[in-house]
Write a protein that holds these residues in place. Structure first.
Motif, PDB file in Angstrom:
ATOM      1  N   SER A   1      14.811  -7.916 -33.093  1.00 23.12           N
ATOM      2  CA  SER A   1      16.092  -7.990 -32.389  1.00 23.12           C
ATOM      3  C   SER A   1      17.180  -8.545 -33.304  1.00 23.12           C
ATOM      4  O   SER A   1      16.968  -9.538 -34.009  1.00 23.12           O
TER       5      SER A   1
ATOM      6  N   VAL B   1      30.679  -8.128 -32.656  1.00 26.24           N
ATOM      7  CA  VAL B   1      29.304  -7.761 -33.009  1.00 26.24           C
ATOM      8  C   VAL B   1      29.204  -7.393 -34.476  1.00 26.24           C
ATOM      9  O   VAL B   1      28.314  -7.852 -35.193  1.00 26.24           O
TER      10      VAL B   1
ATOM     11  N   ASN C   1      19.155  -3.809 -30.680  1.00 27.32           N
ATOM     12  CA  ASN C   1      20.042  -4.665 -29.900  1.00 27.32           C
ATOM     13  C   ASN C   1      19.577  -4.858 -28.459  1.00 27.32           C
ATOM     14  O   ASN C   1      20.194  -5.600 -27.698  1.00 27.32           O
ATOM     15  N   LYS C   2      18.462  -4.199 -28.082  1.00 27.74           N
ATOM     16  CA  LYS C   2      17.990  -4.334 -26.704  1.00 27.74           C
ATOM     17  C   LYS C   2      16.576  -4.888 -26.610  1.00 27.74           C
ATOM     18  O   LYS C   2      16.227  -5.537 -25.627  1.00 27.74           O
TER      19      LYS C   2
ATOM     20  N   GLY D   1      27.775  -3.200 -29.046  1.00 29.10           N
ATOM     21  CA  GLY D   1      27.629  -4.401 -28.225  1.00 29.10           C
ATOM     22  C   GLY D   1      27.472  -4.049 -26.756  1.00 29.10           C
ATOM     23  O   GLY D   1      26.907  -3.017 -26.392  1.00 29.10           O
ATOM     24  N   GLN D   2      28.003  -4.899 -25.886  1.00 29.93           N
ATOM     25  CA  GLN D   2      27.851  -4.717 -24.450  1.00 29.93           C
ATOM     26  C   GLN D   2      28.691  -3.577 -23.905  1.00 29.93           C
ATOM     27  O   GLN D   2      28.417  -3.042 -22.830  1.00 29.93           O
TER      28      GLN D   2
ATOM     29  N   THR E   1      20.165  -9.339 -31.954  1.00 29.94           N
ATOM     30  CA  THR E   1      21.096 -10.081 -31.105  1.00 29.94           C
ATOM     31  C   THR E   1      21.015 -11.587 -31.316  1.00 29.94           C
ATOM     32  O   THR E   1      21.966 -12.309 -31.031  1.00 29.94           O
TER      33      THR E   1
END
Length: 240
Positions: free
Chosen positions: A217, A30, A163-164, A20-21, A219
């Motif tokens: 993605s 996540v 994820n990006k 995650g972040q 996310t």
């Protein structure tokens, strides 16, 4: 009733996707979200196998650049993928999805050994199979593992969840504002343009075995289900 486009898929998750972040380790929110997205696909009666990386814990190439023997560093990376696989298994079983972890490195206390026919049988019984420890050999990435396992279990497609980014771009979209997103590509174009979607070994293996790859993605909640149902999101890479 919702009808999936694919019957058997390999989902490739990077280790970073689990971080995650925070960028390191395993983010519980996540991994729970990913498990829920996988459950949505399993509920469609799609057979799901997962290959997860270990970059959120250890990267073999990074380790070797600091003086660690490359083979040793790669084996350490394989153990990181086992940790991620066990965490993902726990998240899936917590929400009622039967799961088996199969490891290419024998560690019978925590995972089954990888046996192709057993993996296929688990999938046929509706269990999610997580392939851990890469190929069991140094110098091969988990991208190559995904390509190899997809060929072995006769999966129809590899789903590469990012994820990006939300697909394949002509350049890094975070560094180049003129980067163009591709809707479709061939593996030869990926190799010739050095797009870095997968390493060359994995790309060649997919191309030779005619296994399509969809990069999208993860996310956005529900994206795995959308891809499985044939919705055109991300980038699809084919042999021709």
């Amino acid at each position: 009733m919702e009808h999936p486009t694919y019957k058997r898929v390999v989902l490739k998750l990077s280790g970073e996707a689990l971080a995650g972040q925070q960028g390191y380790g395993i983010d519980s929110e996540v991994i729970t979200s990913i498990a829920q997205q996988v459950k949505e696909v399993v509920d469609l009666k799609v057979e799901v196998a997962i290959v997860v990386g270990g970059g959120n814990i250890w990267r073999g190439i990074a380790g070797s650049s600091k003086g660690i023997d490359r083979a040793t560093a790669d084996y350490m990376g394989m153990l990181a993928t086992v940790m991620n696989s066990l965490a993902l298994q726990d998240a899936l079983e917590t929400i009622g999805v039967p799961t088996r972890v199969q490891s290419s490195i024998t560690m019978q206390q925590v995972a089954e050994p990888y046996i192709r026919r057993r993996a296929i049988r688990h999938l046929e019984k509706g269990r999610v199979v997580i392939f851990a420890a890469g190929t069991g050999n140094p110098f091969f990435s988990t991208d190559t593992t995904a390509a190899l396992r997809a060929a072995e279990i006769e999966a129809e497609v590899i789903l590469m969840a990012k994820n990006k980014v939300d697909g394949v771009y002509s350049a890094d979209p975070f560094k180049d504002s003129t980067a163009i997103k591709y809707d479709t590509l061939t593996y030869l174009e990926v190799l010739n343009k050095n797009l870095g979607v997968m390493d060359s070994t994995a790309s060649s293996l997919c191309m030779d075995n005619n296994i399509p790859l969809i990069v999208f993605s993860i996310t956005e909640s529900g994206n795995i289900k959308r891809v499985v149902q044939g919705e055109k999101i991300g980038t699809i890479v084919r042999s021709v």
